[in-house]
Scaffold this motif. Structure first.
Motif, PDB file in Angstrom:
ATOM      1  N   LEU A 132     -12.214  -4.807 -18.686  1.00 19.44           N
ATOM      2  CA  LEU A 132     -13.662  -4.953 -18.784  1.00 19.44           C
ATOM      3  C   LEU A 132     -14.101  -6.412 -18.711  1.00 19.44           C
ATOM      4  N   ASP A 133     -13.159  -7.336 -18.946  1.00 18.38           N
ATOM      5  CA  ASP A 133     -13.450  -8.768 -18.888  1.00 18.38           C
ATOM      6  C   ASP A 133     -13.142  -9.387 -17.529  1.00 18.38           C
ATOM      7  N   VAL A 134     -12.576  -8.598 -16.604  1.00 18.53           N
ATOM      8  CA  VAL A 134     -12.118  -9.118 -15.318  1.00 18.53           C
ATOM      9  C   VAL A 134     -13.268  -9.161 -14.310  1.00 18.53           C
ATOM     10  N   LEU A 135     -13.438 -10.330 -13.676  1.00 18.33           N
ATOM     11  CA  LEU A 135     -14.455 -10.510 -12.645  1.00 18.33           C
ATOM     12  C   LEU A 135     -13.881 -10.363 -11.243  1.00 18.33           C
ATOM     13  N   ALA A 136     -12.633 -10.819 -11.072  1.00 20.64           N
ATOM     14  CA  ALA A 136     -12.009 -10.777  -9.744  1.00 20.64           C
ATOM     15  C   ALA A 136     -10.500 -10.681  -9.877  1.00 20.64           C
ATOM     16  N   VAL A 137      -9.894 -10.013  -8.904  1.00 24.38           N
ATOM     17  CA  VAL A 137      -8.440  -9.864  -8.842  1.00 24.38           C
ATOM     18  C   VAL A 137      -7.987 -10.212  -7.427  1.00 24.38           C
ATOM     19  N   VAL A 138      -6.845 -10.891  -7.347  1.00 18.74           N
ATOM     20  CA  VAL A 138      -6.225 -11.211  -6.062  1.00 18.74           C
ATOM     21  C   VAL A 138      -4.820 -10.621  -6.059  1.00 18.74           C
ATOM     22  N   GLU A 139      -4.488  -9.930  -4.981  1.00 22.37           N
ATOM     23  CA  GLU A 139      -3.137  -9.412  -4.803  1.00 22.37           C
ATOM     24  C   GLU A 139      -2.610  -9.885  -3.449  1.00 22.37           C
ATOM     25  N   VAL A 140      -1.308 -10.167  -3.402  1.00 23.53           N
ATOM     26  CA  VAL A 140      -0.619 -10.526  -2.164  1.00 23.53           C
ATOM     27  C   VAL A 140       0.479  -9.488  -1.966  1.00 23.53           C
ATOM     28  N   PRO A 141       0.357  -8.611  -0.968  1.00 25.53           N
ATOM     29  CA  PRO A 141       1.347  -7.545  -0.774  1.00 25.53           C
ATOM     30  C   PRO A 141       2.756  -8.098  -0.565  1.00 25.53           C
ATOM     31  N   SER A 142       3.719  -7.395  -1.143  1.00 27.84           N
ATOM     32  CA  SER A 142       5.119  -7.799  -1.007  1.00 27.84           C
ATOM     33  C   SER A 142       5.798  -7.107   0.167  1.00 27.84           C
ATOM     34  N   GLU A 143       5.090  -6.134   0.760  1.00 31.94           N
ATOM     35  CA  GLU A 143       5.613  -5.436   1.933  1.00 31.94           C
ATOM     36  C   GLU A 143       4.436  -4.987   2.799  1.00 31.94           C
ATOM     37  N   PRO A 144       4.681  -4.749   4.079  1.00 34.04           N
ATOM     38  CA  PRO A 144       3.585  -4.313   4.965  1.00 34.04           C
ATOM     39  C   PRO A 144       2.980  -2.986   4.507  1.00 34.04           C
ATOM     40  N   GLU A 145       1.678  -2.873   4.648  1.00 30.83           N
ATOM     41  CA  GLU A 145       0.958  -1.629   4.314  1.00 30.83           C
ATOM     42  C   GLU A 145       1.276  -1.134   2.907  1.00 30.83           C
ATOM     43  N   ASP A 146       1.347  -2.025   1.962  1.00 33.91           N
ATOM     44  CA  ASP A 146       1.714  -1.704   0.582  1.00 33.91           C
ATOM     45  C   ASP A 146       0.696  -0.742  -0.037  1.00 33.91           C
ATOM     46  N   GLU A 147       1.126   0.492  -0.297  1.00 30.42           N
ATOM     47  CA  GLU A 147       0.236   1.522  -0.837  1.00 30.42           C
ATOM     48  C   GLU A 147      -0.346   1.116  -2.186  1.00 30.42           C
ATOM     49  N   LYS A 148       0.443   0.427  -2.982  1.00 28.97           N
ATOM     50  CA  LYS A 148      -0.038   0.003  -4.308  1.00 28.97           C
ATOM     51  C   LYS A 148      -1.270  -0.881  -4.166  1.00 28.97           C
ATOM     52  N   ASP A 149      -1.217  -1.856  -3.279  1.00 32.96           N
ATOM     53  CA  ASP A 149      -2.334  -2.787  -3.120  1.00 32.96           C
ATOM     54  C   ASP A 149      -3.497  -2.183  -2.338  1.00 32.96           C
ATOM     55  N   TYR A 150      -3.201  -1.421  -1.289  1.00 34.36           N
ATOM     56  CA  TYR A 150      -4.244  -0.924  -0.392  1.00 34.36           C
ATOM     57  C   TYR A 150      -4.845   0.424  -0.772  1.00 34.36           C
ATOM     58  N   VAL A 151      -4.202   1.167  -1.650  1.00 32.79           N
ATOM     59  CA  VAL A 151      -4.744   2.478  -2.014  1.00 32.79           C
ATOM     60  C   VAL A 151      -4.955   2.576  -3.527  1.00 32.79           C
ATOM     61  N   ARG A 152      -3.881   2.536  -4.269  1.00 35.14           N
ATOM     62  CA  ARG A 152      -3.991   2.746  -5.719  1.00 35.14           C
ATOM     63  C   ARG A 152      -4.815   1.676  -6.423  1.00 35.14           C
ATOM     64  N   ASN A 153      -4.562   0.400  -6.084  1.00 31.61           N
ATOM     65  CA  ASN A 153      -5.331  -0.663  -6.740  1.00 31.61           C
ATOM     66  C   ASN A 153      -6.803  -0.639  -6.337  1.00 31.61           C
ATOM     67  N   VAL A 154      -7.096  -0.275  -5.104  1.00 27.64           N
ATOM     68  CA  VAL A 154      -8.491  -0.183  -4.659  1.00 27.64           C
ATOM     69  C   VAL A 154      -9.229   0.818  -5.538  1.00 27.64           C
ATOM     70  N   ARG A 155      -8.647   1.981  -5.717  1.00 28.62           N
ATOM     71  CA  ARG A 155      -9.271   3.016  -6.554  1.00 28.62           C
ATOM     72  C   ARG A 155      -9.408   2.558  -8.002  1.00 28.62           C
ATOM     73  N   LYS A 156      -8.329   2.043  -8.536  1.00 29.39           N
ATOM     74  CA  LYS A 156      -8.305   1.649  -9.950  1.00 29.39           C
ATOM     75  C   LYS A 156      -9.279   0.515 -10.232  1.00 29.39           C
ATOM     76  N   TYR A 157      -9.193  -0.574  -9.475  1.00 23.55           N
ATOM     77  CA  TYR A 157     -10.047  -1.724  -9.732  1.00 23.55           C
ATOM     78  C   TYR A 157     -11.519  -1.374  -9.513  1.00 23.55           C
ATOM     79  N   GLY A 158     -11.812  -0.563  -8.495  1.00 26.01           N
ATOM     80  CA  GLY A 158     -13.183  -0.126  -8.267  1.00 26.01           C
ATOM     81  C   GLY A 158     -13.695   0.742  -9.398  1.00 26.01           C
TER      82      GLY A 158
END
Length: 177
Positions: free
Chosen positions: A88-114
């Motif tokens: 609730l205190d977070v304004l911005a998050v940055v992620e750098v994928p560790s592999e191409p098309e990383d599902e964690k960064d491009y799917v799960r985190n998008v849903r969660k952070y949103g």
């Protein structure tokens, strides 16, 4: 997860997260480290105090698995809870994928952070050579997505009025395996 972090049970150079009940341990690449360092420098250049900017620090999400984003920016009144902060205190998050098309960064985190209302989610992808900046969070992700190729600046303004300009021309790239 919190106990593991506090006991220093994570090997140096690795990032450990829990997703969907699984423990994921990923070695951090030099490209991830360099990119996060460049973004952190840009955030500090915007006048944001170092106490509000950190990487690989636990962020708690009520009723869900916690996360340790590559870089997190919190608000002025963010309250530290041991070695973690509330989403609730977070304004911005940055992620750098560790592999191409990383599902964690491009799917799960998008849903969660949103879903938890994190205003800005930035993915700096060394494989695509692209920065994806998401804003306008909602229950299933983000309403606005802007892609910027490496080499062009990325600019956004936090809810606190602080304007961040990130020079992506120094971001390192990686070839897909």
């Amino acid at each position: 997860m919190s106990d593991l972090i506090e006991r220093g049970g994570i090997p140096e150079g690795y990032k450990v997260e829990v997703f969907d009940g699984r423990v994921i341990m990923t070695p951090q690449s030099p490209e991830q480290d360099w990119t996060v360092s460049d973004v952190k420098d840009a955030v500090k250049a915007a006048g944001i105090a170092r106490e509000r900017v950190f990487g690989d620090v636990l962020v708690s999400f009520p009723g869900e698995n916690d996360a340790a984003p590559d870089l997190t920016v919190v608000g002025f009144d963010a309250e530290r809870r041991g070695n973690s902060y509330s989403c609730l205190d977070v304004l911005a998050v940055v992620e750098v994928p560790s592999e191409p098309e990383d599902e964690k960064d491009y799917v799960r985190n998008v849903r969660k952070y949103g879903r938890y209302g994190i205003d800005f989610y930035l993915i700096a992808d060394p494989f695509k050579r692209m920065v994806t900046l998401m804003s306008e969070p909602h229950a299933s992700g983000y309403g606005k997505v802007a892609e910027t190729p490496y080499g062009r600046p990325v600019v956004f303004t936090l809810a606190t009025g602080e304007r961040i300009t990130i020079d992506t021309s120094t971001f390192p790239v990686r070839e897909s395996r």
